[in-house]
Write a protein that holds these residues in place. Structure first.
Motif: not given
Length: 64
Positions: A27-49
């Motif tokens: 849970v903490l690993n998934v909660a720590g996923v952040r996008g770059t400043q340019a794509t902060a609103a859109a983080v790909p699902l694969l990053d969470y996986v």
């Protein structure tokens, strides 16, 4: 868990603590996923996986 395994018994407390630690780590690993400043609103699902699945140890042989 090791002590219970060596005795040939099931230790429910050890299983519970191990499960709670594993779940909280994921849970903490998934909660720590952040996008770059340019794509902060859109983080790909694969990053969470990728954040949820642990990396294999370096000692494992590679598939290549």
């Amino acid at each position: 868990m090791l002590r219970a395994a060596l005795r040939g018994r099931t230790d429910r407390w050890a299983i519970g603590i191990t499960a709670a630690g594993s779940i909280s780590s994921i849970v903490l690993n998934v909660a720590g996923v952040r996008g770059t400043q340019a794509t902060a609103a859109a983080v790909p699902l694969l990053d969470y996986v990728v954040a949820a699945v642990p990396r294999p140890p370096r000692s494992w042989p590679s598939a290549c």
